[in-house]
Design an enzyme around this catalytic site. Sequence first.
Site, PDB file in Angstrom:
ATOM      1  N   ARG A  71      -3.310  57.372  43.458  1.00  0.00           N
ATOM      2  CA  ARG A  71      -2.201  56.625  43.276  1.00  0.00           C
ATOM      3  C   ARG A  71      -2.396  55.272  44.598  1.00  0.00           C
ATOM      4  O   ARG A  71      -2.047  54.185  44.127  1.00  0.00           O
ATOM      5  CB  ARG A  71      -0.911  57.187  43.686  1.00  0.00           C
ATOM      6  CG  ARG A  71      -0.425  57.952  42.099  1.00  0.00           C
ATOM      7  CD  ARG A  71       0.958  58.481  42.289  1.00  0.00           C
ATOM      8  NE  ARG A  71       1.437  58.894  40.942  1.00  0.00           N
ATOM      9  CZ  ARG A  71       2.365  59.472  40.751  1.00  0.00           C
ATOM     10  NH1 ARG A  71       2.814  60.446  41.738  1.00  0.00           N
ATOM     11  NH2 ARG A  71       2.918  59.864  39.312  1.00  0.00           N
ATOM     12  N   LYS A  88       7.232  70.811  34.213  1.00  0.00           N
ATOM     13  CA  LYS A  88       8.540  69.940  34.380  1.00  0.00           C
ATOM     14  C   LYS A  88       9.172  70.366  32.939  1.00  0.00           C
ATOM     15  O   LYS A  88       9.286  69.432  32.178  1.00  0.00           O
ATOM     16  CB  LYS A  88       8.465  68.473  34.660  1.00  0.00           C
ATOM     17  CG  LYS A  88       8.174  68.260  36.252  1.00  0.00           C
ATOM     18  CD  LYS A  88       8.022  66.831  36.414  1.00  0.00           C
ATOM     19  CE  LYS A  88       7.485  66.408  37.569  1.00  0.00           C
ATOM     20  NZ  LYS A  88       6.888  65.143  37.407  1.00  0.00           N
ATOM     21  N   GLY A 110       1.297  62.656  36.817  1.00  0.00           N
ATOM     22  CA  GLY A 110       0.395  62.703  38.073  1.00  0.00           C
ATOM     23  C   GLY A 110      -0.533  63.665  38.344  1.00  0.00           C
ATOM     24  O   GLY A 110      -1.618  63.596  38.664  1.00  0.00           O
ATOM     25  N   GLY A 127       6.580  60.200  34.081  1.00  0.00           N
ATOM     26  CA  GLY A 127       7.900  60.293  33.497  1.00  0.00           C
ATOM     27  C   GLY A 127       8.006  58.757  32.850  1.00  0.00           C
ATOM     28  O   GLY A 127       8.462  58.767  31.479  1.00  0.00           O
TER      29      GLY A 127
HETATM   30  P1  ADP Z   1       2.361  66.086  35.035  1.00  0.00           P
HETATM   31  O1  ADP Z   1       2.497  65.663  36.613  1.00  0.00           O
HETATM   32  O2  ADP Z   1       0.917  65.945  34.706  1.00  0.00           O
HETATM   33  O3  ADP Z   1       3.227  65.347  34.437  1.00  0.00           O
HETATM   34  P2  ADP Z   1       3.986  68.496  35.680  1.00  0.00           P
HETATM   35  O4  ADP Z   1       4.093  68.102  36.940  1.00  0.00           O
HETATM   36  O5  ADP Z   1       4.960  68.802  34.407  1.00  0.00           O
HETATM   37  O6  ADP Z   1       2.775  67.671  35.082  1.00  0.00           O
HETATM   38  O7  ADP Z   1       3.268  69.859  35.874  1.00  0.00           O
HETATM   39  C1  ADP Z   1       1.891  70.119  36.706  1.00  0.00           C
HETATM   40  C2  ADP Z   1       1.685  71.630  37.139  1.00  0.00           C
HETATM   41  O8  ADP Z   1       2.082  72.381  35.900  1.00  0.00           O
HETATM   42  C3  ADP Z   1       0.466  71.820  37.746  1.00  0.00           C
HETATM   43  O9  ADP Z   1       0.875  72.205  39.165  1.00  0.00           O
HETATM   44  C4  ADP Z   1       0.321  73.242  37.133  1.00  0.00           C
HETATM   45  O10 ADP Z   1      -0.134  74.321  37.949  1.00  0.00           O
HETATM   46  C5  ADP Z   1       1.800  73.784  36.423  1.00  0.00           C
HETATM   47  N1  ADP Z   1       1.545  74.592  35.449  1.00  0.00           N
HETATM   48  C6  ADP Z   1       0.746  74.385  34.255  1.00  0.00           C
HETATM   49  N2  ADP Z   1       0.806  75.511  33.347  1.00  0.00           N
HETATM   50  C7  ADP Z   1       1.550  76.483  34.194  1.00  0.00           C
HETATM   51  C8  ADP Z   1       2.067  77.713  33.623  1.00  0.00           C
HETATM   52  N3  ADP Z   1       1.814  78.296  32.382  1.00  0.00           N
HETATM   53  N4  ADP Z   1       2.785  78.413  34.595  1.00  0.00           N
HETATM   54  C9  ADP Z   1       3.273  77.762  35.694  1.00  0.00           C
HETATM   55  N5  ADP Z   1       2.836  76.682  36.176  1.00  0.00           N
HETATM   56  C10 ADP Z   1       1.898  75.826  35.215  1.00  0.00           C
HETATM   57 MG    MG Z   2       3.781  66.444  38.289  1.00  0.00          MG
END
Ligand code: ADP
Ligand code: MG
Length: 398
Positions: free
Chosen positions: A37, A202, A355, A379
């Site tokens: 970023r 999330k 992110g 988001g």
């Molecule tokens: P993004 O930032 O791409 O939108 P999120 O913030 O929603 O994604 O989620 C990212 C996190 O989700 C990562 O740190 C990853 O470790 C976690 N994650 C993915 N799969 C699982 C799971 N099965 N259980 C717990 N955490 C998970």
């Molecule tokens: Mg995230």
Amino acid sequence: MALKTIDSLGDLSRQRVLVRADLNVPLDGQRITDDGRVRASLPTIERLAGAGAKVIVMAHLGRPKGQPEAKYSLQPVAARLAELLGRPVEFAGDTVGPLAQAAVAAAGDGDVVVLENVRFNPGETSKEDSERQAFAAELAALGDAFVSDGFGVVHRKQASVYDIAQILPAAAGGLVLAEVEALSRATTNPARPYVVVLGGSKVSDKLGVIGNLMEKADALLIGGGMVFTFLAAKGYAVGASLLEEDQIDTVKGYLDRASAEGVEIVLPTDIVVAEKFDRDAAHYDVAADQIPESWMGLDIGPDSRQAFAAKIRDARTIVWNGPMGVFEFPVFAAGTRDVAQAMIDSAGFSVVGGGDSAAAVRILGLPEAGFGHISTGGGASLELLEGKVLPGIAVLEA
Ligand code: ADP
Ligand code: MG
């Protein structure tokens, strides 16, 4: 929708230009684990500085509760920005107080100042319009014009994103323009099949978008932490995996709607389960309906990886938001890696949003050039894909 551009601000030399950037990087203590970023913010800052403006950067880090908290200081981020710009950056130890005012007053043409975390002030995120507007006015007093370039926050009605654009002459920066253009390719007449891959942690935020995405996409591939709410909706035991119990009924509704409307919801058929949440945890592959009690699913299994990759390779538009597993631990990174690799292999137009998803691409060493677009906003990119009007974009319309 046409947005006001930096050109519309006229001659910027000697002007104080406030830039909202998204510098919300992942930190391990003081160490930035992914500076994507910060890098993405460079072109606009360089352009403004090159035009002779005094560039005043506003940004946030993490979720402080409206007051200073050392661990959310932007100081290490300002230091990284200086390294990447190859020139000094003045860091102000407050947001609109005496330190910020002095730093701005001392700035010469082409200098760059970074203000402390805007979320150290409760006005930034307040739900009360008047509180936000009051803080926006204090920020606005530091500048002559406003450039919105923090794409990751344009879905937020916040002082440094939205309210300030109503006080100062405002324009969209190059990053915001590029993001909006790339994401609208996936929303206006996407080439089909259009496949959306959703994962991450999330869960409740993202479950909410599924209903809207179902109207647009041909298939939704579900991985990451939200899988378990889907498996639970099918009546499977999910052990100690992430679960949003109060969302199970909503998810059942999605599954029914999907079969009625001919949208495919593809769930993993196997899961990598671990004994605990740890990089060295004991782990093995199980069928999705065989998750043992007290074990937790931390990645999608090998059959699912193949099935997801095949769908992605055949798609002509692919949007991916959220890692398939806990990719930060190498043994649970395969699902995320294979999905990302399939996007690279596909001839379709691919967009990475989120992110952590974008960070995963870089941390796993995958070539960024293999993707059509890597968004800096999670988001914000999802809301655009859902077809929503984002407040921080609407306020920049020409
Ligand atoms: P993004 O930032 O791409 O939108 P999120 O913030 O929603 O994604 O989620 C990212 C996190 O989700 C990562 O740190 C990853 O470790 C976690 N994650 C993915 N799969 C699982 C799971 N099965 N259980 C717990 N955490 C998970
Ligand atoms: Mg995230």
